[in-house]
Enzyme design. Structure first.
Site, PDB file in Angstrom:
ATOM      1  N   SER A 171     -87.989 -24.656 -35.553  1.00 45.77           N
ATOM      2  CA  SER A 171     -88.785 -23.993 -34.530  1.00 45.77           C
ATOM      3  C   SER A 171     -87.953 -22.889 -33.874  1.00 45.77           C
ATOM      4  CB  SER A 171     -89.286 -25.049 -33.540  1.00 45.77           C
ATOM      5  OG  SER A 171     -90.247 -24.533 -32.677  1.00 45.77           O
ATOM      6  N   HIS A 199     -92.305 -22.456 -38.068  1.00 44.35           N
ATOM      7  CA  HIS A 199     -93.735 -22.693 -37.840  1.00 44.35           C
ATOM      8  C   HIS A 199     -94.219 -21.770 -36.734  1.00 44.35           C
ATOM      9  CE1 HIS A 199     -92.972 -26.154 -34.695  1.00 44.35           C
ATOM     10  NE2 HIS A 199     -92.432 -25.018 -34.334  1.00 44.35           N
TER      11      HIS A 199
END
Length: 192
Positions: free
Chosen positions: A92, A117
């Site tokens: 992330s 993501h």
């Protein structure tokens, strides 16, 4: 001296030695607090010896986008060239931070994993429809900013990145290097 106090002093000595060798370790979630600590260390190193290389070691599950971009912006402001080394996990926002190195200086250890993501909103959002619409527009702006970072770092097209981050995309160090997120894999401290 109590054992806990002795361990705390030992940790202080280790932290000082690492900072003196211009190594910053980011081994926690990206939060306002962890970002502030990293920024203070970056500026300490910049002010004490500007322009000298810094190694930024990352093992983070990610976290706050705003806190992560605060670190990113400070790294881009200093004159000291920065090398990133992912060890363990850069997921992330941790994966975004791994990209802030100078070109050719983004590394990982052999068993590191990278996960990219799209941004998400945690918890429950309540409010009026207009407020929810504002939140939705803001997260789409954040997604576009993150896509831009990955596009610039990897050389991939915006379409490829948007498809890649549609869901959690997990990569080994080799896969991340093939995707353009890394410049190399470190097998020894001498490789730095």
């Amino acid at each position: 001296m109590p054992e806990g106090e002795m361990m705390h002093k030992l940790q202080d000595v280790i932290d000082r030695k690492l900072l003196d060798s211009r190594r910053i370790f980011f081994s926690e979630p990206v939060t306002e607090k962890s970002a502030a600590e990293a920024i203070k260390k970056l500026w300490y190193l910049e002010l004490t010896n500007p322009g000298q290389p810094i190694v930024f070691v990352i093992n983070s599950p990610g976290g706050s986008v705003d806190a992560g971009f605060a670190v990113w912006d400070q790294i881009k402001m200093i004159s000291s060239p920065l090398t990133t080394v992912v060890t363990g996990l850069a997921a992330s926002m941790g994966s975004v931070l791994s990209l802030c190195a100078v070109p050719g200086r983004r590394f990982a250890t052999p068993h590191a994993r990278i996960m990219i993501h799209q941004p998400s909103i945690g918890g429950t959002i309540t409010g009026q429809a207009t407020d929810l619409d504002i939140h939705a527009r803001e997260i789409l702006k954040t997604k576009a900013r993150i896509i831009d970072v990955y596009v610039e770092a990897t050389g991939q097209s915006p379409e490829v990145i948007e498809k890649a981050i549609d869901r959690d995309m997990w990569m080994s160090a080799n896969e991340a290097m093939e995707f353009g997120l890394l410049d190399g894999i470190l097998f020894s401290f001498n490789d730095l």
